[in-house]
Design an enzyme around this catalytic site. Structure first.
Site: not given
Ligand SMILES: NC(=O)c1ccc[n+]([C@@H]2O[C@H](COP(=O)([O-])OP(=O)(O)OC[C@H]3O[C@@H](n4cnc5c(N)ncnc54)[C@H](OP(=O)(O)O)[C@@H]3O)[C@@H](O)[C@H]2O)c1
Length: 251
Positions: A13, A15, A54, A144, A157, A159, A161
């Site tokens: 998280a 970017r 927080g 994706s 990549y 596979a 996903k």
């Protein structure tokens, strides 16, 4: 959608899509845990940009299985309980079968699966244990378009996903009796900082042609679908895969 009082952990998280998702949850009242691997500067900037109080950074390399247990333990220790896990961190490595040597080929498969699938499976394991103790929660993973249409230059990549989709649907069935809801968002090409920095004008032109909207997704549009699946209103949408690809690939 209101996430006031909810504790949300988002991997990767610092970017891109993860950052936009952290912003969106924080704007809706959630307390956000920002996981990242190495880039302290980006992570600090994201933390500073979040509205509300927080929020915290959790620097852990989730491709290491020991780190996945530590990440969930740390989060629960700091925040009290885990309500939403967003599995966003992911990597992609070019490894065209007709161009790379065997070491490159096997290394790409290993590294891609360690981050994009095994890390998610391990985080689901520890999160489900934590959520069962507190009466339930939501798990949303970022897949994706490549899972469906193929990734000829990055087959591991695509596979990874596709496997992530299948695993999430299996877990949606298994975890439903525990009030743990599992969903997937499958973006097409998304205009993150990385895309802006690395695409050549010609590559950019090609990508814009893929969608009838003639543009890429914005990270905020992906975040919106993630928030929907993480909301209590989406409980009965468990097992769903939401495409955010501008009608560039219809399945
Ligand atoms: N951008 C797109 O066009 C697109 C399209 C479809 C799907 N997706 C998916 O969307 C997700 C986010 O993509 P993005 O483009 O926003 O990514 P990105 O800009 O490359 O950012 C990746 C984030 O993941 C973190 N990360 C990477 N490996 C990690 C690890 N082992 N442990 C912990 N954190 C790790 C990075 O932290 P550090 O910087 O500290 O390493 C960074 O915060 C990915 O799952 C990707 O596959 C993206």
């Amino acid at each position: 959608m209101d996430f006031t009082g909810k504790n949300v952990l988002i991997t990767g998280a610092s970017r891109g899509i993860g950052k936009a998702t952290a912003m969106a949850f924080a704007k809706k009242g959630a307390k956000v845990g920002i996981n990242y691997r190495s880039n302290d500067e980006d992570a600090q900037k994201t933390l500073a940009a979040l509205p509300g109080d927080g929020h915290q950074l959790f620097k852990r390399d989730i491709s290491q299985k020991i780190e996945t247990k530590a990440l969930i333990n740390d989060f629960v220790k700091e925040f009290g309980q885990l309500d939403v896990l967003v599995n966003n961190a992911g990597i992609s490595i070019f490894h065209e079968i007709d161009q790379v040597d065997f070491d490159h080929w096997t290394n790409a498969w290993k590294k891609t699966f360690e981050t994009n699938l095994f890390a998610v499976a391990n985080l689901c394991y520890w999160s489900a244990k934590a959520m069962m103790k507190t009466g339930g929660g939501h798990i949303v993973s970022v897949s994706s378009r490549g899972a469906f249409r193929g990734e000829p230059t990055k087959p591991a990549y695509g596979a990874s996903k596709a496997a992530l989709n299948s695993m999430s649907q299996s877990l949606a069935k298994k975890l439903a009796p525990h009030h743990i809801y599992v969903g997937v968002v499958a973006p097409g090409f998304t205009e993150t900082e990385m895309a802006k920095e690395t695409l050549t004008p010609a590559e950019r032109e090609n990508l814009l042609r893929e969608s009838p909207f003639k543009r890429m997704a914005q990270p905020e549009e992906v975040a919106h679908a993630i928030l929907f699946l993480a909301s209590s209103e989406a409980a009965y949408s468990s097992g769903t895969i939401i495409d955010v690809n501008g009608a560039s690939y219809l399945r």
